[in-house]
Design a protein around this motif. Sequence first.
Motif, mmCIF file in Angstrom:
data_model
loop_
_atom_site.group_PDB
_atom_site.id
_atom_site.type_symbol
_atom_site.label_atom_id
_atom_site.label_comp_id
_atom_site.label_asym_id
_atom_site.label_seq_id
_atom_site.Cartn_x
_atom_site.Cartn_y
_atom_site.Cartn_z
ATOM 1 N N LEU A 229 0.796 -1.230 0.000
ATOM 2 C CA LEU A 229 0.000 0.000 0.000
ATOM 3 C C LEU A 229 0.825 1.276 0.000
ATOM 4 O O LEU A 229 0.415 2.280 -0.574
ATOM 5 C CB LEU A 229 -0.956 0.016 1.212
ATOM 6 N N ASP A 231 4.206 3.758 -0.738
ATOM 7 C CA ASP A 231 5.123 3.973 -1.876
ATOM 8 C C ASP A 231 6.505 4.389 -1.375
ATOM 9 O O ASP A 231 7.196 5.195 -1.990
ATOM 10 C CB ASP A 231 4.553 5.058 -2.804
ATOM 11 N N LYS A 300 -8.107 -2.831 -1.791
ATOM 12 C CA LYS A 300 -7.275 -1.645 -2.053
ATOM 13 C C LYS A 300 -5.943 -2.061 -2.663
ATOM 14 O O LYS A 300 -5.445 -1.443 -3.603
ATOM 15 C CB LYS A 300 -7.015 -0.882 -0.740
ATOM 16 N N LYS A 304 -4.667 -1.101 -6.356
ATOM 17 C CA LYS A 304 -3.439 -0.297 -6.463
ATOM 18 C C LYS A 304 -2.450 -0.926 -7.444
ATOM 19 O O LYS A 304 -1.774 -0.230 -8.193
ATOM 20 C CB LYS A 304 -2.783 -0.151 -5.082
ATOM 21 N N HIS A 305 -2.384 -2.244 -7.450
ATOM 22 C CA HIS A 305 -1.411 -2.932 -8.308
ATOM 23 C C HIS A 305 -2.034 -3.426 -9.615
ATOM 24 O O HIS A 305 -1.372 -4.126 -10.393
ATOM 25 C CB HIS A 305 -0.756 -4.075 -7.532
#
Length: 360
Positions: A229, A231, A300, A304-305
């Motif tokens: 999650l 970065d 999530k 996200k990926h």
Amino acid sequence: MSYKNYPMVSRVVFGRGSFSQLEDIIAPKRLSVSAPFIFLVDAVFEKKATLSGRIPLAYDDKVIFISADEEPKTSQVDALVEEIILTCKQRPSGIIGIGGGTIMDMAKAVAIMITNEGESKDYQGWDLVKNPAIYHVGIPTISGTGAEVSRTTILTGPVRKLGINSDYTPFDQVILDPELTKGVPKDQWFYTGMDCYVHCIESLNGTYLNAFSQSYGEKALELCKEIFLDDTLDEKESADKLMMASWHGGMSIAYSQVGVAHAMSYGLGYLLGVKHGVGNCIVFEHLEEYYPEGVAMYKKMRAKHNITIPQGICANLTDEQFNIMIDVALSLEPLWENAIGKNWQKVMTREKLRALYSKM
């Protein structure tokens, strides 16, 4: 109250490049020049000399490449054991598994079956193994399964998908080299990483939860959040931390258990041959009732990926096929008790399982 005296991996090496120490690590364990080390290696490395060319072979040592396209089967284990016994002059000095969860489980199972009579299907269950396994080493090349640290080896047998859960299953030695995970396809990286994440969620939300399991589960979950999650990590940091998340996730169920997702994933694996990591993802999409926060966070991560989860795999199944999956899932009683409690059979009916599988 009688507490289980669980074994752990007695020796572990962690660090980038640590695979190069394999020769020094196993040399003192060689029983004789006629007692080979058997290397069970994921077939994906057969034409990749960057790894296969570094395996330290000597004397009668042997490399057997194994496809990880399918989940490991009891029949496969039995065939390997027979081949090893028939072609080796002496009992091997050890079994060394190099690969993902499939190869880890194969290496553990083969090491057990070399010293135990009968067929591997006879040992699916809890504490059925009588004799210690031969020396066995695990070297994971993908992170998330926890197979490198667990006391089970998950096998698909003729009537069930179930582990050989025993004190003799854990590896004697593990080498954790994050460099070996470089080049794993992104979807596979995610699916296997989610195996670790689901271990955490099922352990931390289970009725078996205790301080031992909780300490490992919370650390693994913290690492998963950071990896999937945030970065803040570069590629190397992410690989290092996912390898440790896998370790902690595997340990989180040592004194606990997994739950609904794993039980249902075993049903998918047994009937349809769905690989375990993606199977967990397919199931977890529909488990808000049991793990609401865990499923929300998983979605999530998936978004996200930009990961696509297979849909409609149960769309055309017959009643008989649904019943086979339901039977496999319901046979895993400790998983359901951990997930729901002692009265789980009143909650998780065949009809409810059928409705859940129908969504997948």
